[in-house]
Design a protein around this motif. Structure first.
Motif, mmCIF file in Angstrom:
data_model
loop_
_atom_site.group_PDB
_atom_site.id
_atom_site.type_symbol
_atom_site.label_atom_id
_atom_site.label_comp_id
_atom_site.label_asym_id
_atom_site.label_seq_id
_atom_site.Cartn_x
_atom_site.Cartn_y
_atom_site.Cartn_z
ATOM 1 N N LEU A 83 0.828 -1.104 -0.069
ATOM 2 C CA LEU A 83 0.113 -0.054 0.045
ATOM 3 C C LEU A 83 0.735 1.247 -0.022
ATOM 4 C CD1 LEU A 83 -2.726 -1.098 2.395
ATOM 5 C CD2 LEU A 83 -3.180 0.095 0.134
ATOM 6 N N ASP A 93 -7.369 -1.484 -1.755
ATOM 7 C CA ASP A 93 -6.835 -2.238 -0.878
ATOM 8 C C ASP A 93 -7.673 -3.727 -0.847
ATOM 9 O OD1 ASP A 93 -6.087 -3.643 1.280
ATOM 10 O OD2 ASP A 93 -6.357 -1.694 2.587
ATOM 11 N N THR A 131 -4.905 0.545 5.757
ATOM 12 C CA THR A 131 -5.498 1.147 4.503
ATOM 13 C C THR A 131 -5.174 2.464 4.465
ATOM 14 O OG1 THR A 131 -7.415 -0.245 4.629
ATOM 15 C CG2 THR A 131 -7.460 1.639 3.148
#
Ligand SMILES: *Cc1c(COP(=O)(O)O)cnc(C)c1O
Length: 431
Positions: free
Chosen positions: A76, A183, A113
């Motif tokens: 991420l 995500d 996230t």
């Protein structure tokens, strides 16, 4: 009150072995690939397991490139950094690519996230949740673009393995020339309109953390369509070495590559992903049937357009069946009322008998660390709500689901008899 001596639970026996929320399920192949790596001395961040795991995941997802990384969070971070660079250019040393930029982020998700947005200096603006999928609400996203029209990046998660309404979100993103980082850490194997989650955004992320649907003990991957993006991420993840005889650096680097040992476990798990998906759906369906007579619903999905991976089955208590229940920042209180219950009571009862449930992920806009960030609902700028459940008082959907919901034990290895006992315990809570 002691659940084990509460007459409502009489006759129920403690589980002999703990029933987990979602634990790893090894099949034997993992050992073979790990052993092979050790026997052949490929014990680093290069090797056949990494290459094979990348190829197999890319094939499964039907996307050209998968880059194996140390964790979903690392994936991420690099995804968000690459998106930031595409949008705003390369950041000078000591700076993030999103400094001073707002980023629209799912509100109901695990903090991983959102944290990478902050690693890059971005300012998260949390987008409220829709009841239909428990994911980013397209109407709230639309409202956020009305309020902050310069925003160009969306980071969304498919909560508990349920796909977002991607067409609606994509349409809004395109209208504002925004990129989407997807995500899919929780949703590996979930499908939206025939396509795998992780491949629906501009850059996708999956995780092999120990509690995910398949695992490497840790690890993650970034998946993408462009070779250039894949090469870039690969380079950044290995300290951004340039092609030179010495250590030459033209940009910031990270040590984010996956180890060939971890990749051996991942490689051993990939063939069992379809089996895990089927098992998770069975668990969901057994709960759905077993709890149908109670004033509760399970986590919903867009049945016309998507199929979740059913990573976790969650329960939502109907408003009128909620017993009084309040939470502070670290504690909770409830009372028992006949015919009603609360997440606090159900989780305590499950724990007393040796089953692991979990509260719904607390929305990010309610987290002390993120409370000063923006938060947008369908009706405009929202504010962090109280932690108390007062029926009908929650104007933001995330806080409402957090107050009335919980994650049920959803482990692959839970037997049908064990699951039936979990279902029985939940029934007794409502007595
Ligand atoms: C697990 C998870 C992550 C992080 O993955 P790691 O591999 O643990 O770093 C990110 N986002 C969501 C929604 C997750 O559930």
């Amino acid at each position: 009150m002691d659940i084990l001596t509460d007459p409502r639970f009489s006759g129920i026996k403690k589980f002999e072995r703990k029933v987990w929320l979602s634990s790893p399920s090894m099949h034997g192949d993992e050992q073979r690939w790990v052993d092979e790596a050790i026997q052949t001395n490929w014990v680093s961040t290069v090797g056949a397991n990494i290459t094979a795991a990348e190829q197999q995941m890319a094939a499964f997802l039907d996307i050209p490139y998968a880059v194996a990384l140390a964790s979903g969070t690392a994936a991420l971070h690099l995804a968000v950094r690459l998106a930031g660079e595409k949008l705003y250019g390369q950041a000078p040393a000591g700076h993030g690519t999103l400094e001073g930029r707002k980023v629209f982020v799912s509100d109901m998700t695990f903090a991983a996230t959102d944290n990478p947005v902050c690693y890059e200096g971005g300012e998260p603006v949390f987008i409220d949740t829709e009841r239909e999928t428990w994911n980013m609400d397209p109407a709230a996203l639309e409202e956020a673009f009305r309020l902050y029209p310069d925003t160009r990046l969306i980071v969304l998660a498919h909560l508990y393995g349920t796909p977002c309404r991607m067409d609606e979100i994509r349409q809004i993103a395109d209208a504002h020339q925004a990129l989407i980082v997807e995500d899919a850490a929780e949703s590996l194997g979930a499908v939206y309109k025939g396509r795998q989650t992780g491949t629906l955004g501009d850059l996708g992320v999956i995780s092999f953390n120990g509690n995910k649907i398949i695992t490497g003990s840790s690890g993650g991957m970034l998946v993408c369509r462009d070779k250039e993006d894949a090469d870039r991420i690969r380079k950044w993840s290995t300290q951004s070495r340039e092609a030179a005889p010495w250590y030459q650096h033209e940009e910031l680097g990270y040590n984010y590559r996956m180890s060939n040992i971890i990749a051996g476990i991942v490689r051993g798990q990939i063939p069992y992903l379809p089996e895990h998906l089927a098992r998770k759906q069975d668990i969901y369906e057994r709960y759905r049937a077993g709890l149908a007579d109670l004033p509760v619903t399970l986590n919903p999905w867009d049945e016309k357009n998507s199929l979740p991976n059913f990573w976790l089955t969650c329960l939502l208590i109907d408003p009128e069946a909620m017993a009084p229940f309040v939470r502070s920042e670290s504690d909770q209180l409830w009372t028992s009322v006949p015919g009603k219950s609360s997440p606090g009571e159900i989780l305590q009862a499950l724990a007393a008998f040796g089953a692991e449930g979990r509260p719904i992920w607390k929305p990010l806009h309610l987290q002390p660390f993120y409370r000063s960030q923006g938060y947008i609902t369908r009706s405009g700028a929202g504010r962090g709500q109280t932690n108390a459940y007062i029926a009908g008082s929650c104007s933001d959907v995330g806080a409402d689901i957090f107050s009335r919901g919980l994650c049920l034990p959803s482990d692959h290895k839970m037997t049908e008899a064990q699951q039936d006992t979990v279902i029985e315990i939940i029934h007794r809570c409502f007595r």
